[in-house]
Write an enzyme that holds these catalytic residues in place. Structure first.
Site, PDB file in Angstrom:
ATOM      1  NE  ARG A  51      -3.698  -2.450   0.219  1.00 53.86           N
ATOM      2  CZ  ARG A  51      -3.453  -3.675  -0.272  1.00 53.86           C
ATOM      3  NH1 ARG A  51      -2.342  -3.892  -0.951  1.00 53.86           N
ATOM      4  NH2 ARG A  51      -4.299  -4.644  -0.105  1.00 53.86           N
ATOM      5  CB  SER A  76      -9.697  -0.274   3.840  1.00 59.76           C
ATOM      6  OG  SER A  76      -8.674  -0.141   2.887  1.00 59.76           O
ATOM      7  CD  GLU A 112      -5.160   0.436   3.220  1.00 66.88           C
ATOM      8  OE1 GLU A 112      -5.111   0.463   1.972  1.00 66.88           O
ATOM      9  OE2 GLU A 112      -5.814  -0.409   3.839  1.00 66.88           O
TER      10      GLU A 112
END
Length: 290
Positions: A160, A209, A280
């Site tokens: 990520r 998310s 994130e």
């Protein structure tokens, strides 16, 4: 190409929060993109790019930057042999459609990622056991100082994350896929979409998310659920009752509300599990998660 002033960014984010950009442009070609970057450079103005606005929180007070939204040829996609060729602003859904029509598989996991190919490079987006680094051949990155193709190793892709920074704009992306029957692609996508709808608040306004999964037996969502945070609300923002690693705009949410929930989630995970959760989401503007 028109450069607009004080354009509200809340309409360009999936969560629906955030103040205006000092300047806003929609380049539709490489020439227009270079023009926009030169304009910002002449004024000493930082640059940021928004895709479809997922994975993004914009400061309520706005952003003192030139914000770019890639359109036109920079948002198109097609195939050449086993290559999927896309503009950095091409929606993942469009790319998946082009790949399926060409009988190319390997991009199915992106059906769970409501963003663009350029945004995927920026954060090495992934889902269901795969990510951009698995299929990316190279990305054409444009800056005020120059442009060029970068290989995955030069992009610094990890979980990520990439080493790209604001002012580096992913204008084109090439993926290598593999032949796959269209019916098989459709079946894989249907299965992944069913799994996503069964567990995630796909019909709510979220920014995707919130936290990366930690090195722990529990994922971020399960950890926050164990902390009793499902349905926890601050202002107009609420931790999703369906999946605790999502924050919903429950009505009139602000970015500050979302950040307060993220801060509380990190505090509880730290106290209960001794884990420091890492977000994130891209934070754009003078905002910081402490």
């Amino acid at each position: 190409m028109k450069i607009e002033a004080r354009v509200p960014l809340s309409g360009f984010t999936t969560i629906g929060t955030g103040g205006p950009a000092l300047a806003f442009a929609r380049p539709a070609s490489l020439a227009e993109l270079e023009q926009a970057l030169a304009w910002a450079g002449e004024r000493g103005l930082p640059v940021a790019t928004v895709g479809l606005g997922s994975n993004l929180l914009v400061a309520d007070e706005g952003v003192e930057r030139l914000v770019l939204r890639l359109e036109g040829e920079l948002a198109e996609a097609g195939t050449d042999g086993e290559l999927l060729l896309a503009g950095g602003g091409a929606p993942n859904a469009v790319c998946l459609h082009r790949a399926r029509a060409a009988g190319l598989g390997g991009f199915e996991f992106a059906c769970a990622i409501p963003g663009t190919t350029g945004g995927g490079v920026w954060m090495n987006a992934g889902a269901y056991g795969s990510d951009w680094s698995e299929i990316l051949v190279r990305a054409f990155v444009v800056t005020a100082e120059g442009s060029g193709w970068l290989a995955p190793s030069e992009l610094g892709l990890s979980y990520r994350h990439s080493e790209l920074h604001h002012g580096q704009v992913v204008a084109r992306v090439e993926f290598r896929l593999q032949p796959r029957e269209e019916a098989e692609i459709k079946a894989l996508v249907a299965d992944l979409q069913a799994k996503r709808k069964a567990t995630q608040p796909t019909n709510k306004r979220t920014f995707g998310s919130v936290f990366k999964n930690p090195e722990h037996e529990l994922g971020a969502g399960a950890m926050l659920e164990a902390c009793g945070l499902k349905g926890h609300r601050i202002g107009g923002a609420m931790i999703s009752p369906r999946h605790a690693n999502f924050i919903e705009n429950a009505g009139g949410a602000t970015t500050a509300d979302c950040l307060a929930l993220m801060h509380e989630a990190r505090r509880r995970a730290r106290e209960q599990f001794g884990v420091e959760l890492v977000h994130e989401v891209e934070l754009l503007g003078a905002i910081e998660l402490r």
